[in-house]
Design a protein around this motif. Structure first.
Motif, mmCIF file in Angstrom:
data_model
loop_
_atom_site.group_PDB
_atom_site.id
_atom_site.type_symbol
_atom_site.label_atom_id
_atom_site.label_comp_id
_atom_site.label_asym_id
_atom_site.label_seq_id
_atom_site.Cartn_x
_atom_site.Cartn_y
_atom_site.Cartn_z
ATOM 1 N N ASP A 60 -6.007 -1.516 -4.715
ATOM 2 C CA ASP A 60 -5.382 -2.102 -3.534
ATOM 3 C C ASP A 60 -6.372 -3.050 -2.857
ATOM 4 O O ASP A 60 -7.315 -2.613 -2.205
ATOM 5 C CB ASP A 60 -4.966 -0.978 -2.572
ATOM 6 C CG ASP A 60 -4.017 -1.473 -1.479
ATOM 7 O OD1 ASP A 60 -3.884 -2.696 -1.324
ATOM 8 O OD2 ASP A 60 -3.432 -0.617 -0.789
ATOM 9 N N GLU A 61 -6.169 -4.322 -3.057
ATOM 10 C CA GLU A 61 -7.028 -5.379 -2.496
ATOM 11 C C GLU A 61 -8.516 -5.171 -2.762
ATOM 12 O O GLU A 61 -9.327 -5.156 -1.831
ATOM 13 C CB GLU A 61 -6.794 -5.507 -0.982
ATOM 14 C CG GLU A 61 -5.469 -6.132 -0.683
ATOM 15 C CD GLU A 61 -5.326 -6.474 0.800
ATOM 16 O OE1 GLU A 61 -6.297 -6.982 1.380
ATOM 17 O OE2 GLU A 61 -4.240 -6.261 1.344
ATOM 18 N N GLN A 112 -7.199 0.627 -0.176
ATOM 19 C CA GLN A 112 -7.477 -0.609 0.551
ATOM 20 C C GLN A 112 -8.692 -0.453 1.464
ATOM 21 O O GLN A 112 -9.488 -1.356 1.615
ATOM 22 C CB GLN A 112 -6.247 -0.977 1.387
ATOM 23 C CG GLN A 112 -6.398 -2.285 2.139
ATOM 24 C CD GLN A 112 -5.076 -2.714 2.760
ATOM 25 O OE1 GLN A 112 -4.103 -1.980 2.775
ATOM 26 N NE2 GLN A 112 -5.046 -3.931 3.270
ATOM 27 N N SER A 167 0.831 -1.207 0.000
ATOM 28 C CA SER A 167 0.000 0.000 0.000
ATOM 29 C C SER A 167 0.863 1.254 0.000
ATOM 30 O O SER A 167 0.503 2.264 -0.606
ATOM 31 C CB SER A 167 -0.918 0.026 1.229
ATOM 32 O OG SER A 167 -1.798 -1.067 1.194
ATOM 33 N N GLY A 178 -3.092 -2.623 6.521
ATOM 34 C CA GLY A 178 -4.443 -3.167 6.637
ATOM 35 C C GLY A 178 -4.486 -4.535 7.291
ATOM 36 O O GLY A 178 -5.286 -4.796 8.186
HETATM 37 MG MG MG Z 1 -2.038 -2.637 2.335
#
Ligand code: MG
Ligand code: ATP
Lengths: 484, 337
Positions: free
Chosen positions: A163-164, A86, A44, A395
């Motif tokens: 991001d994810e 994220q 991230s 995260g």
């Molecule tokens: Mg991350």
């Protein structure tokens, strides 16, 4: 549109921690470029630099030869870089359309009808159902994720960073997203994708960059990688899952009878649900997000009053026995943690039977800090210590705090919603083992998860939830499933 | 955006304030010398600074608890008055009886009065869903009018032609720390309560609950914390501290209740608390700075040709500059990633 995004020698420190250590990588137009790595590896942070949110200590990022303006997200956005973060960046009090308008920018009047028409066109093109006038607060997590993606695709972006995005999507939804991403790449865009499920990565990415402890270990073509190799580059080993055992006939711990639950807006979200969970048993519930999972979980742990019907935990209403119920909420940042507070405070607030750390009403700070340090150790949280604010954790490491709090000591009853959301494969395996261990130790576990594989892997019995109703779900044979 | 470090913002505030003097062709040099002299020049100046800081400190601590819990209490003024009135009413009802315990009883009653008044707003937020911002503002109006009515009616000293309550006899007043400078024990009480409040906030479960309720109420709820009760309790404590300030002004400084029982202390406490970072120890520091400003200003009034309007303008400009240059240094109350 067809220009190369190059990162050279990027280094970023946070205090003593080197989050990025001289990272160099190229992103080519027309490719889906996956970035993988353990929780806290720096994924991230790297993305935040690409989108102009952070200023590097050293190194540079060029787009088609021109330096990107470091620390200027708007400037990066104007150069065609869009990012899905994220964690959600939505305003709960505004409508879906207002959120889109907010991120699209502009000045003067808001051309609402024009926006709405364009919004509906996009939704139709992607096959997504999103009501433009709905309040964001009423959306499910999966819908919020789609809204975030729509926001990023709104303008003409030549670089799309995600991001994810799949952490909160079901397997089918993720598949749909990948189709979309392939189309974006085919149009000559750069798509940068972060994901923890290696199989997803291998199915969609053209090239893969592996980060480990802030260093770019290598960048490979998809054909050069498989799950085992990726896992080894990321962490050095592949974890093992011990299969669960069938539960013996033990006493019923959780009993749910004829349960009806409404959400905050008064909509009936859980209908006529009945089931029991015995000690030592993991009952899985899976389904597309937004079908009443959260309301069901909240009713079981006693923070949402049922409309009718009842929940009993060890023969008592759940609110009475809160001390024996561990809860992992679905949305760690909204319901789990206070981001401005420290790791220690966030553990303490959810600690069950914490009286041993108190002398009378006063916290024994040093012995509690020792306890937090042991949790940090045991759960592999990458952080500077109990006093670090949670907002500055990655995260996945935030998620580990929520889990550590719920699982230590093992509760008698555990309700976990998407417990492995955002965890890397190693941490995921560790949590799976902990859930099994908790059950073996006599806990009654309700595992609510959007991942069918997770449920199939862990649950002794499983249900599918749809429109708030439960129906039995036959799990696939465990052997056919891959752990990550 | 201009962001100054802690010390620089004091300089900026002073410079901006002095510009007001320059504007009216008064010597800024003389003004600053008078100001500093009036705040910390000698024993009397320091005593006056501490006297002015006392109600600011107590109310500032009060604001701190409530705001940390996510209850935006704007009603310090009303709660302070409620505290002073509770004491004055009891004194009147008890036939103006005075003993050595009287001043302490007046403080306890003050805290109680403030707590009750604040709890009303706390209850309305916790159990009726009405934000305290609204109710406390309205309750301020109610309490100010109640004060005016009481001191010109039931509480008025019949021997006086002005709306003031009966004067407390000497032995019903708080002990003096410095007889000549009029400094009383009230300041020490505030100084003592600041670390107590710090311990409550950072070392007890209730304090943890308070900080969680203020920074992420959803998370507090998901962790099955009794958030409404926590907020109501925080509001009661907040009111108790403001009411205590009222009691201290009554039984310490003034000895009687009148329309001027509060010099806006309950309102000024809000910037004191925010600039103190909503931290009890930080509040001690800002209360002293504000106290010094007000004490020094009295000398400006006395020893320079500036009139009261100009001094008030000086204070306002200096405070605004102080607040503005510290923008971004205030701890966030709401969670934001
Ligand atoms: Mg991350
Ligand atoms: N603002 C900050 N202050 C201090 N440390 C930070 C800050 N932001 C990130 N870090 C640290 O930098 C490291 C890398 O964080 P990053 O968020 O990039 O990880 P990640 O690879 O995205 O992990 P995850 O898979 O858990 O999301 C972490 O150890 C994190 O705690």
């Amino acid at each position: 549109m067809d220009s190369l995004l190059t990162v050279r020698g990027l280094t970023k420190r946070f205090g003593r921690l080197v989050a990025l250590d001289s990272v160099s990588v190229d992103f080519r137009p027309g490719e889906i470029h996956a970035v993988v790595g353990e929780n806290g590896a720096g994924k991230s942070t790297l993305m935040a630099h690409l989108a102009g949110f952070l200023v590097p200590d050293r190194g540079e990022i060029r787009l088609g030869g021109d330096l990107l303006p470091a620390g200027d997200p708007l400037g990066c956005r104007n150069r065609g870089i869009a990012m899905v973060h994220q964690h959600f960046t939505l305003v709960d009090g505004l409508t879906v359309l207002e959120n889109v308008a907010l991120s699209a920018g502009g000045r003067g009047w808001i051309a609402a009808s024009q926006l709405e028409a364009q919004f509906r066109r996009l939704c139709e093109a992607y096959g997504w159902e999103l009501e433009p006038r709905a309040a964001v607060a009423s959306l499910s997590v999966g819908q919020k994720q789609k809204l975030e993606i729509l926001k990023a695709l709104w303008g003409e972006s030549s670089i799309v960073i995600l991001d994810e995005p799949t952490a909160t999507l079901s397997e089918t939804e993720a598949e749909e997203l990948f189709v979309l991403l392939r189309r974006l790449a085919a149009e000559g865009r750069i798509v940068v994708l972060i994901a923890h499920k290696l199989r997803e990565v291998l199915s969609v990415a053209d090239r893969i960059t592996v980060l480990r402890g802030g260093r770019a270990v290598r960048t490979v073509e998809r054909s050069e990688a498989d799950e085992r190799a990726l896992a080894e580059w990321m962490a050095g080993e592949l974890p093992e899952i011990r299969p669960g055992r069938a539960a013996e006939e033990k006493p019923v711990r959780i009993s749910v009878r004829n349960l009806h639950v409404r959400d905050d807006l008064g909509r009936l979200r859980v209908r006529q649900v009945c089931f029991d969970v015995r000690a030592g048993e993991i009952v899985g519930i899976t389904g597309v997000d937004g079908n009443g999972q959260v309301e069901l979980a909240e009713a079981i742990v006693g923070i949402r009053r049922p409309d009718s019907g009842q929940v009993m935990v060890d023969g008592e209403p759940p609110a009475k026995v809160a001390q024996s119920i561990g809860y992992v909420p679905q949305d760690r940042q909204r319901d789990g943690l206070s981001l401005v507070m420290s790791v220690g405070d966030n553990v303490l607030i959810g600690l069950r039977n914490g009286s041993r750390f108190f002398r009378g009403p006063f916290l024994h700070a040093s012995s509690f800090a020792d306890h937090v340090r042991s949790l940090i150790d045991r759960f592999g949280v990458r952080c500077a210590g109990p006093d670090q604010t949670v907002a500055s954790l990655s995260g996945g490491n935030q998620q580990k705090i929520v889990l550590a709090r719920a699982l230590d000591p093992f509760p008698k009853v555990l309700v976990a919603v998407d417990p492995t959301r955002g965890l890397d494969f190693k941490a995921t395996a560790a949590v799976h083992n902990l859930l099994l261990e908790a059950a073996e130790g006599g806990a009654a576990v309700v595992l609510i998860s959007g991942s069918r594989e997770e449920v199939a892997l862990l649950a002794n019995r499983a249900f599918r939830i749809s429109m708030g109703r439960l129906e039995p779900w036959e799990t696939a044979a465990v052997q056919e499933l891959v752990p990550c | 955006m201009l962001r100054a470090s802690g010390l620089a913002s004091y300089g900026i505030a002073l410079a901006a304030g002095l510009a007001v003097f320059a504007l009216f062709r008064l010597s800024p040099v003389q003004a600053v010398a008078t100001l500093i002299d009036g705040a910390v020049g000698d024993r009397f100046a320091i005593a006056r600074t501490l006297l002015k800081a006392t109600p600011l400190l107590l109310c500032g601590l009060g604001m701190t608890v409530a705001w940390r819990a996510g209850v935006y209490n704007i009603g310090g003024e009303g709660q302070l008055i409620a505290g002073a009135l509770a004491g004055a009413l009891a004194f009147e009802a008890g036939g103006a009886f005075a003993g050595t315990f009287t001043p302490w009883l007046l403080l306890v009653l003050g805290a109680f009065g403030g707590a009750v008044w604040a709890s009303l707003a706390g209850w309305m937020q916790s159990y009726r869903g009405v934000p305290a911002v609204i109710t406390t503002i309205l309750l301020n109006f109610v309490m100010v009018q109640t004060l005016l009515w009481l001191v010109s009616g039931p509480l008025q000293d019949p021997s006086l032609g002005v709306p003031l309550s009966r004067r407390l006899p000497h032995d019903a007043m708080l002990p003096r720390l410095d007889r000549q400078a009029d400094l009383h024990a009230g300041f020490l009480i505030g100084l003592l309560l600041a670390p107590v409040l710090w311990v409550i906030l950072y070392r007890t479960f209730w304090g943890l609950d308070i900080r969680f309720a203020g920074s992420n109420p959803d998370a507090a709820r998901a962790n099955r914390r009794p958030i409404r009760l926590v907020q109501l309790g925080a509001m009661a404590l907040s009111g108790a501290l403001c009411g205590l300030a009222g009691g201290v002004e009554y039984a310490g400084s003034l000895g009687q209740v009148g329309a001027g029982i509060s010099q806006n202390w309950g309102f000024l406490a809000i910037p004191v608390a925010l600039l103190g970072g909503l931290d009890p120890l930080g509040v001690v520091a800002t209360a002293l700075v504000f106290g010094g400003l007000f004490a020094g200003s009295e000398d400006l009034l006395r020893f320079t040709p500036a009139g009261s309007a100009l001094v008030a303008a000086f204070q306002a400009v200096a405070l605004l500059a102080f607040v503005a240059s510290r923008q971004g240094r205030v701890k966030p109350v709401e969670a934001e990633g």
